[in-house]
Structure formats: structure tokens, C-alpha cells
Design a protein around this motif. Structure first.
Motif, PDB file in Angstrom:
ATOM      1  N   MET A   1       0.849  -1.175   0.000  1.00  0.00           N
ATOM      2  CA  MET A   1       0.000   0.000   0.000  1.00  0.00           C
ATOM      3  C   MET A   1       0.889   1.230   0.000  1.00  0.00           C
ATOM      4  O   MET A   1       1.258   1.732   1.030  1.00  0.00           O
ATOM      5  N   GLN A   2       1.214   1.658  -1.172  1.00  0.00           N
ATOM      6  CA  GLN A   2       2.093   2.795  -1.306  1.00  0.00           C
ATOM      7  C   GLN A   2       1.304   4.096  -1.304  1.00  0.00           C
ATOM      8  O   GLN A   2       0.240   4.189  -1.889  1.00  0.00           O
ATOM      9  N   TRP A   9      -3.029   2.861   6.357  1.00  0.00           N
ATOM     10  CA  TRP A   9      -2.885   1.420   6.606  1.00  0.00           C
ATOM     11  C   TRP A   9      -3.906   0.958   7.636  1.00  0.00           C
ATOM     12  O   TRP A   9      -4.536  -0.092   7.473  1.00  0.00           O
ATOM     13  N   ALA A  41      -3.224  -7.297   3.667  1.00  0.00           N
ATOM     14  CA  ALA A  41      -2.687  -6.319   2.719  1.00  0.00           C
ATOM     15  C   ALA A  41      -1.274  -6.704   2.300  1.00  0.00           C
ATOM     16  O   ALA A  41      -0.919  -6.620   1.120  1.00  0.00           O
ATOM     17  N   LEU A  42      -0.474  -7.141   3.248  1.00  0.00           N
ATOM     18  CA  LEU A  42       0.875  -7.587   2.917  1.00  0.00           C
ATOM     19  C   LEU A  42       0.835  -8.826   2.026  1.00  0.00           C
ATOM     20  O   LEU A  42       1.557  -8.910   1.031  1.00  0.00           O
ATOM     21  N   GLY A  45      -0.560  -7.796  -1.411  1.00  0.00           N
ATOM     22  CA  GLY A  45       0.459  -7.039  -2.141  1.00  0.00           C
ATOM     23  C   GLY A  45       1.552  -7.936  -2.686  1.00  0.00           C
ATOM     24  O   GLY A  45       2.029  -7.756  -3.811  1.00  0.00           O
ATOM     25  N   TRP A  46       1.942  -8.925  -1.895  1.00  0.00           N
ATOM     26  CA  TRP A  46       2.951  -9.876  -2.332  1.00  0.00           C
ATOM     27  C   TRP A  46       2.442 -10.696  -3.519  1.00  0.00           C
ATOM     28  O   TRP A  46       3.138 -10.866  -4.518  1.00  0.00           O
ATOM     29  N   ALA A  48      -0.009  -9.869  -5.582  1.00  0.00           N
ATOM     30  CA  ALA A  48      -0.185  -8.970  -6.732  1.00  0.00           C
ATOM     31  C   ALA A  48       1.149  -8.686  -7.412  1.00  0.00           C
ATOM     32  O   ALA A  48       1.220  -8.622  -8.647  1.00  0.00           O
ATOM     33  N   SER A  49       2.223  -8.545  -6.634  1.00  0.00           N
ATOM     34  CA  SER A  49       3.531  -8.297  -7.245  1.00  0.00           C
ATOM     35  C   SER A  49       4.043  -9.538  -7.969  1.00  0.00           C
ATOM     36  O   SER A  49       4.698  -9.423  -9.004  1.00  0.00           O
ATOM     37  N   SER A  61      -5.603  -0.253  -3.023  1.00  0.00           N
ATOM     38  CA  SER A  61      -5.067  -0.816  -1.783  1.00  0.00           C
ATOM     39  C   SER A  61      -6.139  -1.565  -1.012  1.00  0.00           C
ATOM     40  O   SER A  61      -5.892  -2.638  -0.466  1.00  0.00           O
ATOM     41  N   VAL A  64      -6.890  -4.966  -2.868  1.00  0.00           N
ATOM     42  CA  VAL A  64      -5.810  -5.926  -2.660  1.00  0.00           C
ATOM     43  C   VAL A  64      -5.779  -6.395  -1.207  1.00  0.00           C
ATOM     44  O   VAL A  64      -5.611  -7.586  -0.934  1.00  0.00           O
ATOM     45  N   ALA A  65      -5.968  -5.480  -0.259  1.00  0.00           N
ATOM     46  CA  ALA A  65      -5.982  -5.853   1.159  1.00  0.00           C
ATOM     47  C   ALA A  65      -7.148  -6.774   1.471  1.00  0.00           C
ATOM     48  O   ALA A  65      -7.003  -7.737   2.230  1.00  0.00           O
TER      49      ALA A  65
END
Length: 82
Positions: A1-2, A9, A41-42, A45-46, A48-49, A61, A64-65
Motif C-alpha cells: 500500500m504505497q 494502513w 494487505a501484505l 500485495g505480495w 499482486a507483485s 489498496s 488488494v488488502a
């Protein structure tokens, strides 16, 4: 979550944990929703990357979370059943 900051967060984590809780038909408290949402979320995000999926801003965010939190609750449910 940039780009959402620590308050972002927390807000997104609580909301994502709450939605995941309802989707998976669980009953948790606010703190557990926060933890599930942030860890989700972590995880999201992982994933998704790894899949090379780009997301950004509050809505990306949150999506994805939420997906990560649902996956987390599913995996925890699988482990708990054993």
C-alpha cells in the motif's frame, strides 16, 4: 500500500478485515479485523507483485488488502480444521 501512510494502513486494514470477516462468515473484534486486514494487505500485495498486477491509491489498496485478508482467513480456517 504505497502512498497511503500509517493512518491509511490502519483505516484500510480495519475496513478490509471487516469485509473479509463478513465474506468468510466469521465473528472477530476490531483489533482482529485490523490485524487480519494489515496482514492480508501484505499478503495481497505480495501476490499482486508476483502476478505483476499494478494497483494504487485507496481503492486499489483496499481491494488488494481485502483479497489478501480473505485468502488469509481461508488459510487459517484450513489450518484450524486439522
Amino acid at each position: 500500500m504505497q502512498g497511503v501512510g500509517i493512518i491509511g494502513w490502519i483505516v484500510i486494514g480495519i475496513a478490509a478485515g471487516f469485509v473479509a470477516e463478513k465474506v468468510m462468515k466469521r465473528d472477530h473484534g476490531l483489533l482482529t479485523n485490523l490485524l487480519v486486514g494489515v496482514v492480508g494487505a501484505l499478503l495481497g500485495g505480495w501476490i499482486a507483485s508476483l502476478l505483476n498486477i499494478g494497483f494504487g491509491g485507496w481503492i486499489g489498496s483496499f481491494v488488494v488488502a481485502t483479497i489478501g485478508a480473505i485468502i488469509l482467513l481461508f488459510l487459517l480456517g484450513m489450518i484450524k480444521r486439522r
